[in-house]
Design a protein around this motif. Structure first.
Motif, short mmCIF file in Angstrom:
data_model
loop_
_atom_site.label_atom_id
_atom_site.label_comp_id
_atom_site.label_asym_id
_atom_site.label_seq_id
_atom_site.Cartn_x
_atom_site.Cartn_y
_atom_site.Cartn_z
N SER A 197 67.44 -80.35 -37.24
CA SER A 197 68.42 -81.07 -37.92
C SER A 197 67.63 -82.00 -38.83
O SER A 197 66.78 -82.66 -38.41
CB SER A 197 69.22 -81.79 -37.01
OG SER A 197 70.10 -81.02 -36.18
N MET A 198 67.71 -81.93 -40.06
CA MET A 198 67.14 -82.60 -41.17
C MET A 198 68.37 -83.02 -42.30
O MET A 198 68.92 -82.03 -42.73
CB MET A 198 66.17 -82.11 -41.77
CG MET A 198 66.34 -80.61 -42.42
SD MET A 198 64.64 -79.89 -43.22
CE MET A 198 64.88 -78.17 -42.78
N ALA A 199 68.47 -84.32 -42.56
CA ALA A 199 69.34 -84.87 -43.37
C ALA A 199 68.90 -85.08 -44.95
O ALA A 199 69.50 -85.40 -45.63
CB ALA A 199 69.89 -85.83 -43.12
N ASP A 200 67.66 -84.54 -45.00
CA ASP A 200 66.93 -84.66 -46.31
C ASP A 200 67.93 -83.77 -47.38
O ASP A 200 68.36 -82.74 -47.14
CB ASP A 200 65.60 -84.05 -46.37
CG ASP A 200 64.79 -84.61 -45.24
OD1 ASP A 200 64.06 -85.63 -45.84
OD2 ASP A 200 64.85 -84.26 -44.02
N LEU A 201 68.14 -84.33 -48.62
CA LEU A 201 68.74 -83.52 -49.54
C LEU A 201 67.72 -82.89 -50.40
O LEU A 201 66.75 -83.14 -50.87
CB LEU A 201 69.29 -84.74 -50.69
CG LEU A 201 70.59 -85.56 -50.25
CD1 LEU A 201 71.14 -86.24 -51.32
CD2 LEU A 201 71.90 -84.49 -49.66
N THR A 202 68.34 -81.61 -50.51
CA THR A 202 67.32 -80.51 -51.14
C THR A 202 68.19 -80.02 -52.47
O THR A 202 67.60 -79.36 -53.19
CB THR A 202 66.63 -79.47 -50.51
OG1 THR A 202 68.05 -78.76 -49.84
CG2 THR A 202 65.89 -79.82 -49.41
N ALA A 203 69.23 -80.51 -52.93
CA ALA A 203 70.17 -80.18 -53.88
C ALA A 203 71.16 -81.37 -54.14
O ALA A 203 70.97 -82.26 -53.45
CB ALA A 203 70.86 -78.95 -53.68
N ASP A 204 72.08 -81.31 -55.20
CA ASP A 204 73.03 -82.18 -55.44
C ASP A 204 74.18 -81.84 -54.67
O ASP A 204 75.28 -82.77 -55.03
CB ASP A 204 73.24 -82.49 -56.80
CG ASP A 204 73.96 -81.16 -57.28
OD1 ASP A 204 74.16 -80.30 -56.61
OD2 ASP A 204 74.17 -81.21 -58.86
N PHE A 205 74.30 -81.63 -53.35
CA PHE A 205 75.49 -81.48 -52.78
C PHE A 205 75.05 -81.41 -51.09
O PHE A 205 73.91 -81.11 -50.86
CB PHE A 205 76.46 -80.52 -52.77
CG PHE A 205 75.87 -79.06 -52.63
CD1 PHE A 205 76.13 -78.40 -51.78
CD2 PHE A 205 75.21 -78.46 -53.66
CE1 PHE A 205 75.62 -77.27 -51.45
CE2 PHE A 205 74.55 -77.17 -53.48
CZ PHE A 205 74.98 -76.37 -52.47
N VAL A 206 75.90 -81.97 -50.40
CA VAL A 206 75.59 -82.00 -48.69
C VAL A 206 76.36 -80.78 -48.15
O VAL A 206 77.62 -80.55 -48.54
CB VAL A 206 75.92 -83.24 -48.15
CG1 VAL A 206 76.05 -83.17 -46.56
CG2 VAL A 206 74.95 -84.41 -48.58
N TYR A 207 75.65 -80.26 -47.17
CA TYR A 207 76.64 -79.08 -46.39
C TYR A 207 76.41 -79.35 -45.08
O TYR A 207 75.16 -78.98 -44.40
CB TYR A 207 76.07 -77.71 -46.78
CG TYR A 207 77.01 -76.71 -46.61
CD1 TYR A 207 78.09 -75.93 -47.43
CD2 TYR A 207 76.96 -76.14 -45.23
CE1 TYR A 207 78.80 -75.19 -47.32
CE2 TYR A 207 77.90 -75.13 -44.99
CZ TYR A 207 78.78 -74.67 -45.87
OH TYR A 207 79.69 -73.56 -45.49
N ALA A 208 77.23 -79.62 -44.27
CA ALA A 208 77.15 -79.82 -42.77
C ALA A 208 77.79 -79.13 -41.99
O ALA A 208 79.17 -78.82 -42.24
CB ALA A 208 77.48 -81.29 -42.55
N ARG A 209 77.21 -78.46 -40.81
CA ARG A 209 78.12 -77.67 -40.11
C ARG A 209 77.91 -78.22 -38.73
O ARG A 209 76.83 -78.52 -38.09
CB ARG A 209 77.29 -76.04 -39.93
CG ARG A 209 77.16 -75.43 -41.41
CD ARG A 209 76.73 -74.11 -41.20
NE ARG A 209 77.77 -72.83 -40.96
CZ ARG A 209 77.63 -72.21 -39.82
NH1 ARG A 209 76.54 -72.21 -39.04
NH2 ARG A 209 78.38 -71.39 -39.56
N LEU A 210 79.07 -79.03 -38.16
CA LEU A 210 78.89 -79.89 -37.09
C LEU A 210 79.45 -78.75 -35.72
O LEU A 210 80.49 -78.28 -35.96
CB LEU A 210 80.25 -80.75 -37.26
CG LEU A 210 79.78 -81.62 -38.28
CD1 LEU A 210 80.77 -82.83 -38.47
CD2 LEU A 210 78.29 -82.00 -38.43
N MET A 211 78.46 -78.78 -34.80
CA MET A 211 78.77 -77.79 -33.90
C MET A 211 78.77 -78.20 -32.65
O MET A 211 78.39 -77.42 -31.29
CB MET A 211 77.47 -76.50 -33.92
CG MET A 211 77.18 -76.15 -35.32
SD MET A 211 75.62 -75.26 -35.53
CE MET A 211 75.97 -73.52 -35.77
N ASP A 212 78.91 -79.53 -32.19
CA ASP A 212 78.56 -80.22 -31.13
C ASP A 212 79.96 -80.69 -30.38
O ASP A 212 79.91 -81.75 -29.78
CB ASP A 212 77.55 -81.60 -31.05
CG ASP A 212 76.96 -81.71 -29.76
OD1 ASP A 212 76.94 -80.94 -28.80
OD2 ASP A 212 76.71 -82.87 -29.62
#
Length: 286
Positions: A186-201
């Motif tokens: 898991s890394m929350a570093d931005l690599t583009a101008d939007f966030v994409y989270a897939r929450l699996m827990d």
């Protein structure tokens, strides 16, 4: 058609949903008793703000299917699309050109303004090879049939937790999936101008998948992202994202206790200030 009741506090650049819309345990649970299976997308798209289409990962879908899905969802709804596995589950990524083209040209452009990011998921055994990975990224098109494309990389091996990967992803303006699963890096570093989270827990023991405390934490994180800030309680590779700020945020409750995914998504939407409105065209109360 249903419209969104954005109660003043709901950030319009946030999209929250689930993976797919056809799942037996959601019937008489998320979906009302007696709702025709053919109307499940209509219902889901009026109780959530996004869906990640997963069937595209397993096989090529018909162009007419994308047209149908587009027309069944409200105007401000968003579909993320998971790319076909034949493009990513291979030893040499640089040789994926034909598979990428077949998927991109399969009709995803029919979603039009409802097309969200395209997700490229890699196997947990796929290790980071800078040269091969860059060759793959160079194959990803910026648009198809006049529709702009945004790409997301779901990397699942610890070797991607490095500055070299971040540099490449940013060079090609591809976002990186953030997941809260203990199974994957898991890394929350931005690599583009939007966030994409897939929450699996999510947990089957919780009616909403995630407990009240966890939902409050995710609400705060989503609001931070939507405001162009970085949550300070998520793991990162680097200390800074440079000049990158999130313009849009996509959050999907997926996998884990899948039967709880719709309830989790609805709970987060509610905490963000969003509620569905009534749509009598389905013949059931919304």
């Amino acid at each position: 058609m249903a419209t969104r009741d954005k109660q003043g506090t709901y950030p319009s650049n946030v999209h929250v949903g689930i993976g797919g819309w056809t799942f037996e345990p959601w019937r008489d649970n998320f979906y009302p008793a007696g709702l025709a299976h053919a109307r499940e997308l209509q219902y889901a798209s009026r109780h959530l703000t996004a869906i990640e289409i997963n069937s595209t990962y397993h096989g090529t879908q018909k162009r007419t299917s994308f047209v149908k899905w587009r027309d069944e969802a409200p105007d401000d709804f968003v579909f993320a699309v998971k790319a076909n596995r034949f493009a990513t589950n291979r030893r040499v990524l640089a040789e994926a050109g034909d598979s990428i083209a077949r998927f991109i040209d399969s009709g995803i452009a029919e979603l039009g303004k409802k097309l969200g990011p395209v997700v490229w998921q890699f196997a947990p055994t796929k290790q980071f090879d800078a040269e091969d990975f860059e060759a793959f990224l160079a194959l990803l098109p910026a648009s198809v049939e006049g529709v702009k494309l945004r790409h997301v990389l779901e990397v699942r091996h610890d070797s991607f937790l490095c500055d070299a990967y971040l540099k490449l992803a940013r060079k090609y303006k591809a976002a990186t999936v953030f997941t809260d699963s203990p199974k994957f890096p898991s890394m929350a570093d931005l690599t583009a101008d939007f966030v994409y989270a897939r929450l699996m827990d999510s947990s089957a023991k919780q009616a909403t998948g995630y407990g009240p405390k966890a939902l409050t934490q995710w609400t705060e994180r989503v609001r931070a992202w939507s405001d162009g800030k970085a949550p300070d309680d998520l793991p990162r590779v680097a200390d800074t994202d440079g000049r990158l700020k999130a313009k849009e945020v996509y959050v999907f409750f997926i996998n884990g206790a899948k039967e709880r995914a719709p309830a989790a998504a609805q709970a987060l939407l509610g905490k963000l200030g969003w509620q569905p409105t009534t749509d009598d065209t389905l013949g059931v109360p919304l």
